[in-house]
Design an enzyme around this catalytic site. Sequence first.
Site, PDB file in Angstrom:
ATOM      1  N   SER A  74      52.422  16.348  31.744  1.00 58.29           N
ATOM      2  CA  SER A  74      51.861  16.522  30.401  1.00 58.29           C
ATOM      3  C   SER A  74      50.954  15.370  29.975  1.00 58.29           C
ATOM      4  O   SER A  74      50.132  15.531  29.083  1.00 58.29           O
ATOM      5  CB  SER A  74      52.985  16.705  29.381  1.00 58.29           C
ATOM      6  OG  SER A  74      53.730  15.517  29.245  1.00 58.29           O
ATOM      7  N   LYS A  90      54.503  11.118  24.774  1.00 58.75           N
ATOM      8  CA  LYS A  90      53.246  11.797  24.439  1.00 58.75           C
ATOM      9  C   LYS A  90      52.336  10.786  23.743  1.00 58.75           C
ATOM     10  O   LYS A  90      52.720   9.650  23.468  1.00 58.75           O
ATOM     11  CB  LYS A  90      53.483  12.979  23.489  1.00 58.75           C
ATOM     12  CG  LYS A  90      54.529  13.987  23.936  1.00 58.75           C
ATOM     13  CD  LYS A  90      54.096  14.828  25.116  1.00 58.75           C
ATOM     14  CE  LYS A  90      55.206  15.804  25.524  1.00 58.75           C
ATOM     15  NZ  LYS A  90      54.873  16.507  26.778  1.00 58.75           N
TER      16      LYS A  90
END
Length: 549
Positions: A162, A258
Amino acid sequence: MNYFLTYTVFVLILSVLMGISTWKLFKKMGHSPLFAFIPFYNYFIILKETKHPKWWAILSYLPIVGPIMMSVFHIYLMKKFGKTLFQNQLLTVILPFIYMATVNYSKDAEVEDENANDLFATEEEKETKKKDTFIGSITFAVVFATIIHVFVTQPFGIPTGSMERTLLVGDFLFVNKWSYGYRLPMRPVAIPFLQGTIMDTGQKGNPKDDPKSYVDGIKLPYTRIFQFNKPQKNDVVVFNYPQDSVHTAIDRKDPYVKRCVAVAGDTFEMRAGRLFVNGKPETVLGDQEVQHRYVVNTGSQLDIPALYKIYGFLPVVEQPAPMGSGYVYIFQGLTDKIAKEIKAIPQVVDMKEDITPRGEAAVYYKDQAKTKIDTTQSIFPVNKPWNQDWYGPLKIPKKGDVVTLNQETLSEYRWIISEYEHNSLENKNGKIFVNGKETTQYTIKQDYYMMIGDNRDASLDARFFGFVPEENIVGKPMFTWMSIEGAFKDSSSSYQAEGWRFRWDRMFKATNTGEANKTSYWWIAAMILILFFGWEYFVKLFRKKNTEE
């Protein structure tokens, strides 16, 4: 303040239990029985009497470390009174205050003369003492590592793509827990180094039934100290997954990493797969590469292993063309440069960026047309016709914001009210009740953030699970201490690289500078190793000299 008050109550309860179960033993050691009830000082006396470093007493009530140290100190005390057998030590660890109380109130408990024992010790007893010394060394190595892990920095591995190509699958990071203020542990009794569960009992079982690595009944409220900074736009942040339903403890929920793309008060939006904040296109930093998902039709099969060797990270799904000959490939995480090079491969018939149409739901029921959202997995909030490519605009809640509550906005604020800010919430007969009172407004109690993966088309992020509360923030990655290609299997790809290899060029490099050419910390690693082994050498030399004297 609630945290420290609760912590003080725990310390006092443990001290009372300690005093009740050992006061006679303290008296027999020549000390006032009242000293057995005094926090820290009771263990100071035990260490003094058993000839161990007295400063260890300060570790006795620390979260997570404290229970380990208490067990060690209790064993020292029992040995002082001749309880040296394995079963004695086991009972001391498992039933500390009960077993110590039986010794405390027994008539035959007497202090043993350690000097006399050493003088007339058999070879077997000397060997046992050596083993005890070795076990003690291992114990304190574990304790030292636990202190670093709990109070300073925590290792973290990257298992998914990701954050490609900023953080690679197989990167192992050190996370600075003080970046945004230190979040005090909320489950003080836990097994060191384990995040949430001891083991996975299998896919068929309910994950909530897996044995926990912490005692959920002993809990402390959320508190953060020395908070001089908050997450800023473009920071890479490690946080606990907000909607983890397995673990009720915030600091035991699964860790995610993230990029913080929008902070409290910002407005977040995705337009055709491009990210906008407050109406402006995102700022792409030097260590980021814009990536997109592509559908490629070919006349014959591509050599995916060869492409993988050239480009490294290359999640791809391969399937035969539905009509006629050829193959269809779905690539994720392609930069403009790589996409151009793949398009030039002779077998490629056509290639286009795969953007989900505007207004099309993100996730659908398998047996229905693309009209109904699967509310268990879909985009956040579930009542919006958004998807990962066309999303928002969505305003990020800020502490002090007064938001309107109605049937339309409830999906957006439901988790904030009931889970993140710990209120009771009811929606009945078209009316909304917070803590039992009907209301049309709610005041936000903490800041929230939008955390999105750099590899936007292959990221389970805030577009799906929603806002990340400030209380879930762990810290900021400092540097990559190890990087292994092939360390994790990528479920998004039908092809997996065989074996694994070290990525030496990534090791000990900073991870959060935003620069393409990151600073290397090899010299710090080398200095730590030299100091560690050099210190060990001089300690051995000093002990040898003292023994000879």
